[in-house]
Design a protein around this motif. Structure first.
Motif, mmCIF file in Angstrom:
data_model
loop_
_atom_site.group_PDB
_atom_site.id
_atom_site.type_symbol
_atom_site.label_atom_id
_atom_site.label_comp_id
_atom_site.label_asym_id
_atom_site.label_seq_id
_atom_site.Cartn_x
_atom_site.Cartn_y
_atom_site.Cartn_z
ATOM 1 N N ILE A 116 0.840 -1.203 0.000
ATOM 2 C CA ILE A 116 0.000 0.000 0.000
ATOM 3 C C ILE A 116 0.874 1.252 0.000
ATOM 4 O O ILE A 116 0.647 2.185 -0.766
ATOM 5 C CB ILE A 116 -0.959 0.011 1.209
ATOM 6 C CG1 ILE A 116 -2.028 -1.058 1.050
ATOM 7 C CG2 ILE A 116 -1.616 1.380 1.377
ATOM 8 C CD1 ILE A 116 -2.891 -1.240 2.266
ATOM 9 N N VAL A 117 1.873 1.255 0.855
ATOM 10 C CA VAL A 117 2.769 2.416 0.948
ATOM 11 C C VAL A 117 3.504 2.632 -0.371
ATOM 12 O O VAL A 117 3.539 3.750 -0.903
ATOM 13 C CB VAL A 117 3.771 2.239 2.109
ATOM 14 C CG1 VAL A 117 4.834 3.312 2.075
ATOM 15 C CG2 VAL A 117 3.052 2.247 3.444
ATOM 16 N N LEU A 118 4.082 1.581 -0.923
ATOM 17 C CA LEU A 118 4.853 1.715 -2.158
ATOM 18 C C LEU A 118 3.995 2.148 -3.333
ATOM 19 O O LEU A 118 4.373 3.058 -4.079
ATOM 20 C CB LEU A 118 5.543 0.394 -2.490
ATOM 21 C CG LEU A 118 6.736 0.033 -1.632
ATOM 22 C CD1 LEU A 118 7.268 -1.344 -2.002
ATOM 23 C CD2 LEU A 118 7.827 1.059 -1.773
ATOM 24 N N VAL A 119 2.853 1.508 -3.495
ATOM 25 C CA VAL A 119 1.998 1.843 -4.638
ATOM 26 C C VAL A 119 1.498 3.280 -4.541
ATOM 27 O O VAL A 119 1.549 4.036 -5.522
ATOM 28 C CB VAL A 119 0.818 0.842 -4.750
ATOM 29 C CG1 VAL A 119 -0.233 1.322 -5.729
ATOM 30 C CG2 VAL A 119 1.341 -0.528 -5.155
ATOM 31 N N SER A 120 1.048 3.685 -3.370
ATOM 32 C CA SER A 120 0.550 5.059 -3.244
ATOM 33 C C SER A 120 1.673 6.072 -3.438
ATOM 34 O O SER A 120 1.490 7.088 -4.106
ATOM 35 C CB SER A 120 -0.141 5.273 -1.901
ATOM 36 O OG SER A 120 0.780 5.290 -0.846
ATOM 37 N N PHE A 121 2.848 5.785 -2.884
ATOM 38 C CA PHE A 121 3.961 6.714 -3.029
ATOM 39 C C PHE A 121 4.405 6.808 -4.487
ATOM 40 O O PHE A 121 4.671 7.898 -4.994
ATOM 41 C CB PHE A 121 5.133 6.305 -2.127
ATOM 42 C CG PHE A 121 6.235 7.317 -2.112
ATOM 43 C CD1 PHE A 121 6.079 8.518 -1.458
ATOM 44 C CD2 PHE A 121 7.416 7.083 -2.777
ATOM 45 C CE1 PHE A 121 7.088 9.471 -1.450
ATOM 46 C CE2 PHE A 121 8.430 8.018 -2.781
ATOM 47 C CZ PHE A 121 8.255 9.209 -2.115
ATOM 48 N N ILE A 122 4.481 5.678 -5.164
ATOM 49 C CA ILE A 122 4.894 5.683 -6.571
ATOM 50 C C ILE A 122 3.882 6.433 -7.428
ATOM 51 O O ILE A 122 4.246 7.268 -8.258
ATOM 52 C CB ILE A 122 5.107 4.245 -7.074
ATOM 53 C CG1 ILE A 122 6.364 3.651 -6.437
ATOM 54 C CG2 ILE A 122 5.207 4.198 -8.596
ATOM 55 C CD1 ILE A 122 6.524 2.164 -6.647
ATOM 56 N N ILE A 126 4.807 9.913 -9.323
ATOM 57 C CA ILE A 126 4.720 10.029 -10.782
ATOM 58 C C ILE A 126 3.749 11.146 -11.160
ATOM 59 O O ILE A 126 4.022 11.940 -12.068
ATOM 60 C CB ILE A 126 4.310 8.685 -11.413
ATOM 61 C CG1 ILE A 126 5.452 7.686 -11.266
ATOM 62 C CG2 ILE A 126 3.928 8.849 -12.877
ATOM 63 C CD1 ILE A 126 5.100 6.273 -11.663
ATOM 64 N N LEU A 127 2.624 11.221 -10.443
ATOM 65 C CA LEU A 127 1.655 12.284 -10.697
ATOM 66 C C LEU A 127 2.272 13.660 -10.432
ATOM 67 O O LEU A 127 2.077 14.600 -11.204
ATOM 68 C CB LEU A 127 0.415 12.078 -9.824
ATOM 69 C CG LEU A 127 -0.785 12.966 -10.070
ATOM 70 C CD1 LEU A 127 -1.307 12.782 -11.483
ATOM 71 C CD2 LEU A 127 -1.877 12.635 -9.074
ATOM 72 N N LEU A 137 2.052 15.073 -3.544
ATOM 73 C CA LEU A 137 2.694 14.163 -2.585
ATOM 74 C C LEU A 137 2.004 14.191 -1.222
ATOM 75 O O LEU A 137 2.049 13.209 -0.489
ATOM 76 C CB LEU A 137 4.178 14.499 -2.441
ATOM 77 C CG LEU A 137 5.053 14.043 -3.597
ATOM 78 C CD1 LEU A 137 6.479 14.504 -3.386
ATOM 79 C CD2 LEU A 137 4.995 12.547 -3.752
ATOM 80 N N LEU A 138 1.378 15.297 -0.874
ATOM 81 C CA LEU A 138 0.633 15.352 0.393
ATOM 82 C C LEU A 138 -0.543 14.382 0.389
ATOM 83 O O LEU A 138 -0.929 13.864 1.437
ATOM 84 C CB LEU A 138 0.147 16.775 0.671
ATOM 85 C CG LEU A 138 1.227 17.799 0.990
ATOM 86 C CD1 LEU A 138 0.598 19.171 1.181
ATOM 87 C CD2 LEU A 138 1.996 17.396 2.228
ATOM 88 N N ALA A 139 -1.110 14.122 -0.777
ATOM 89 C CA ALA A 139 -2.227 13.191 -0.876
ATOM 90 C C ALA A 139 -1.793 11.757 -0.600
ATOM 91 O O ALA A 139 -2.636 10.904 -0.306
ATOM 92 C CB ALA A 139 -2.879 13.295 -2.247
ATOM 93 N N SER A 140 -0.499 11.479 -0.665
ATOM 94 C CA SER A 140 -0.026 10.120 -0.387
ATOM 95 C C SER A 140 0.113 9.851 1.109
ATOM 96 O O SER A 140 0.319 8.698 1.503
ATOM 97 C CB SER A 140 1.309 9.867 -1.079
ATOM 98 O OG SER A 140 2.348 10.592 -0.455
ATOM 99 N N ILE A 141 -0.015 10.857 1.943
ATOM 100 C CA ILE A 141 0.170 10.659 3.382
ATOM 101 C C ILE A 141 -0.886 9.737 3.990
ATOM 102 O O ILE A 141 -0.527 8.788 4.699
ATOM 103 C CB ILE A 141 0.249 12.017 4.115
ATOM 104 C CG1 ILE A 141 1.531 12.747 3.708
ATOM 105 C CG2 ILE A 141 0.198 11.829 5.622
ATOM 106 C CD1 ILE A 141 1.643 14.162 4.221
ATOM 107 N N PHE A 146 -1.967 4.540 6.638
ATOM 108 C CA PHE A 146 -2.766 3.321 6.724
ATOM 109 C C PHE A 146 -1.902 2.084 6.467
ATOM 110 O O PHE A 146 -2.002 1.073 7.178
ATOM 111 C CB PHE A 146 -3.936 3.376 5.724
ATOM 112 C CG PHE A 146 -4.727 2.102 5.666
ATOM 113 C CD1 PHE A 146 -5.605 1.778 6.682
ATOM 114 C CD2 PHE A 146 -4.572 1.226 4.604
ATOM 115 C CE1 PHE A 146 -6.328 0.588 6.640
ATOM 116 C CE2 PHE A 146 -5.287 0.045 4.550
ATOM 117 C CZ PHE A 146 -6.168 -0.279 5.562
ATOM 118 N N GLY A 147 -1.034 2.151 5.471
ATOM 119 C CA GLY A 147 -0.157 1.027 5.157
ATOM 120 C C GLY A 147 0.804 0.708 6.288
ATOM 121 O O GLY A 147 1.018 -0.456 6.626
#
Length: 160
Positions: A116-122, A126-127, A137-141, A146-147
């Motif tokens: 979950i952490v890796l996929v959301s961060f990647i 990229i976005l 990147l703030l949206a990945s927090i 959760f991950g």
């Protein structure tokens, strides 16, 4: 010129604070007899695993270049350094927690949380790179938190 001075302060200040924190942590661990063979094994294993994350980051960055996204050397080196150091620290913490718990964490749960952490961060990285807006990147927090919670908390039993 102000941006370059801030960059220099961040670069060398971060390295200085990182080395001081490392030295202080080792000093405290030595006082509590925490620098044993298990400690060495955990952090060597974490360093080994972090190279796989670094290799994945390099492949992702090469793929971005192949797809026509222009990347600068400082940005690429910074991303690789952050991925390597962060994955080393996170893996070391996960292994330390797992080795010191009475009941070890389930590998499937840890893998799910890390995924979950890796996929959301990647995805959000990229976005951010493709749009040029680093606020994404703030949206990945939230998914990252959760991950981490999913990976580092033991599964509750229904025996109560």
């Amino acid at each position: 010129m102000g941006l370059q001075i801030g960059g220099m302060i961040g670069l060398y200040g971060g390295a200085t604070f990182g080395l001081l924190a490392w030295w202080f942590g080792r000093r405290m661990a030595k006082k509590q007899r925490g620098l044993d063979e298990l400690h060495d094994h955990i952090w060597q294993k974490a360093r080994s695993i972090s190279w796989f994350f670094t290799l994945a980051a390099i492949y992702i960055l090469f793929s971005l270049v192949v797809f026509g996204i222009e990347l600068r050397a400082a940005m690429v080196l910074g991303i690789i350094m952050i991925v390597h150091i962060a994955s080393w620290g996170i893996t070391g913490v996960i292994l330390s927690i797992n080795m010191n718990m009475t009941e070890p964490l389930k590998p499937s749960r840890v893998k799910f949380g890390v995924t979950i952490v890796l996929v959301s961060f990647i995805i959000f990285t990229i976005l951010s790179i493709s749009t040029g807006n680093w606020w994404f990147l703030l949206a990945s927090i939230p998914p990252n938190v959760f991950g981490f919670i999913k990976a580092l908390t033991p599964e509750r039993s229904n025996d109560a």
